[in-house]
Design a protein around this motif. Structure first.
Motif: not given
Ligand code: AMP
Ligand code: GLY
Length: 417
Positions: A234-243
């Motif tokens: 889901v490329p529009h969600l940044p890694e920071s949100v996943i973390q």
């Protein structure tokens, strides 16, 4: 190792195929499976709720690992049943599966442990529910407390719709016992995504994230379904949100379940919405998502069988994922999710190129043809280096065939693209 997969849908087909492609796995069985899986596994005609027959089969065939796909057998204690006989099975116990089987259980856990989610109240009385709705106003969300195949949630944009929904759920028992109690919660707005993790004995292995499309029709309109298509990443969600999701939701939930005396083992699925106040939980599932699994698991490049063995033995493992983009479109029977017309003949899609995969969810073989035998019939995915290309490939492939008697959404992936 020999593996038995429990279930019969597209999700189980993806699990079956991942095991089949795993060098450490010698044989894959699926109970009951469906006709479309026969190329990938041996289908065994045992219902997923016949625990005694399943365990007898596992003993007789010296199965090393049983992997449970759907929620129903988990909610009814399949894991407890197998473990009592010393059999190795992956999934939550009946007590831990309540995180999906009872919305009230999940909500109380989240409130107690400060895991971000929508504010809510629980009701069994129609009139009290209606008073609450009038007090809170619309939009508002009504959820059947128990299992309802992904259809037990009404996002009511008006008071009338909200009131009608509680009358239907509590009053008319629309989902039987599952809706005699409802959760009414605050409407949240934001981007949704599915965050699934392998969990066992406190170990957590997150998967790559994906996005599902729950509404039946293009433009995210129409009724909620089990899911009409999905894609990963889901490329529009940044890694920071996943973390942040891991830190504020996944880890504390796994810890909370252990503290409560219901430690979670299996796939913990967090349905998350990214609000202005950060990620919040929309729902938990105690199993793989469908159709998310079909776009997530094929991105795993590690040996699935080896990983499962390491996980269950508590041995560290470096779980690897590819950078591929996978986008999948559900072909559903005309009428889904309401009155479904079964029996339409599917086209012969054997000429799809190698980057296109078909996962069978509700098909039956009749005289050498596959026919629709359920609501969601197949999921067609394409793999590429970008989502845009995957989307173009899958829709180009679908356009080559006649889908009379079926329908599919033409805009899967639109939020990313
Ligand atoms: P669920 O079956 O719980 O995943 O709910 C189905 C869909 O309803 C979700 O994917 C959301 O789009 C929507 N939904 C559920 N809860 C909420 C909420 N509190 N606010 C807004 N939308 C919601
Ligand atoms: N696709 C949503 C679910 O499996 O619950």
């Amino acid at each position: 190792m020999k593996v038995l997969v429990i279930g019969s849908g597209g999700r189980e087909h993806a699990i079956v195929r991942q095991f089949k492609n795993s060098p450490s796995v010698t044989e894959v069985f699926v109970a009951p499976g469906n006709d479309g899986m026969k190329k990938d596994a041996t289908c065994v005609a045992i219902d997923s709720l016949e625990f005694d027959i399943l365990t007898a089969f596992v003993h007789e065939n010296a199965i090393d690992l049983t992997f449970v796909g759907p929620e129903q057998p988990l909610a009814e204690g399949i894991v407890d049943y197998f473990e009592a006989q010393g059999l190795r099975i992956f999934g939550p116990t009946k007590a831990a599966a309540q995180i999906e089987g009872s919305k009230t259980f999940a909500k109380e856990l989240m409130i107690k442990y400060n895991i971000p989610t929508a504010a809510y109240e629980t009701f069994t009385d129609v009139n009290e529910a209606k008073d609450y709705i009038r007090k809170m106003g619309a939009p508002i969300v009504i959820k059947a407390d128990g299992l309802a195949s992904g259809k037990g949630v009404i996002v009511a944009m008006t008071l009338e719709e909200a009131i009608y929904s509680v009358e239907d759920m509590i009053g008319n028992q629309k989902f039987g016992e599952s809706s005699s109690r409802v959760v009414i919660e605050e409407f949240l707005e934001g981007e949704e995504f599915s965050y699934m993790s392998f969990v066992h004995n406190g170990q957590i292995y997150p998967m790559v994230i994906s996005q599902d499309h729950k509404r039946a029709y293009d433009g995210d309109r129409g009724p909620n379904t089990g899911g009409m298509g999905a894609y990963s990443p889901v490329p529009h969600l940044p890694e920071s949100v996943i973390q942040q999701t891991y830190d504020s939701i996944v880890l504390p939930t796994v810890e909370a379940m252990a503290t409560e005396g219901t430690p979670f083992s299996g796939i913990l699925y967090a349905g998350v919405i990214l609000t202005d106040d950060g990620p919040k939980v929309i729902e938990f599932n105690a199993r793989f998502g469908d159709p998310e699994t079909q776009v997530v698991l094929p991105r795993m490049t590690s040996d699935f069988g080896q990983f499962m063995t390491a996980l269950l033995n508590g041995k560290p493992f470096e779980l690897k994922w590819s950078n591929d983009a996978i986008l999948g479109v559900v072909i559903a029977s005309y009428g889904y999710p309401w009155q479904v017309k079964k029996g339409a003949i599917l086209p012969d899609f054997s000429k799809f190129n190698k980057d296109i995969q078909v996962f069978h969810a509700g098909t039956k073989e009749v005289d050498g043809y596959f026919v629709g035998n359920g609501g969601r019939v197949i999921l067609v995915t394409s793999k590429s280096s970008t989502l845009k290309q995957a989307e173009q490939q899958v829709y180009a492939a679908l356009a080559e065939y006649n889908w009379e008697g079926f329908f599919y959404r033409t805009d899967i992936g639109w939020r990313a693209l």
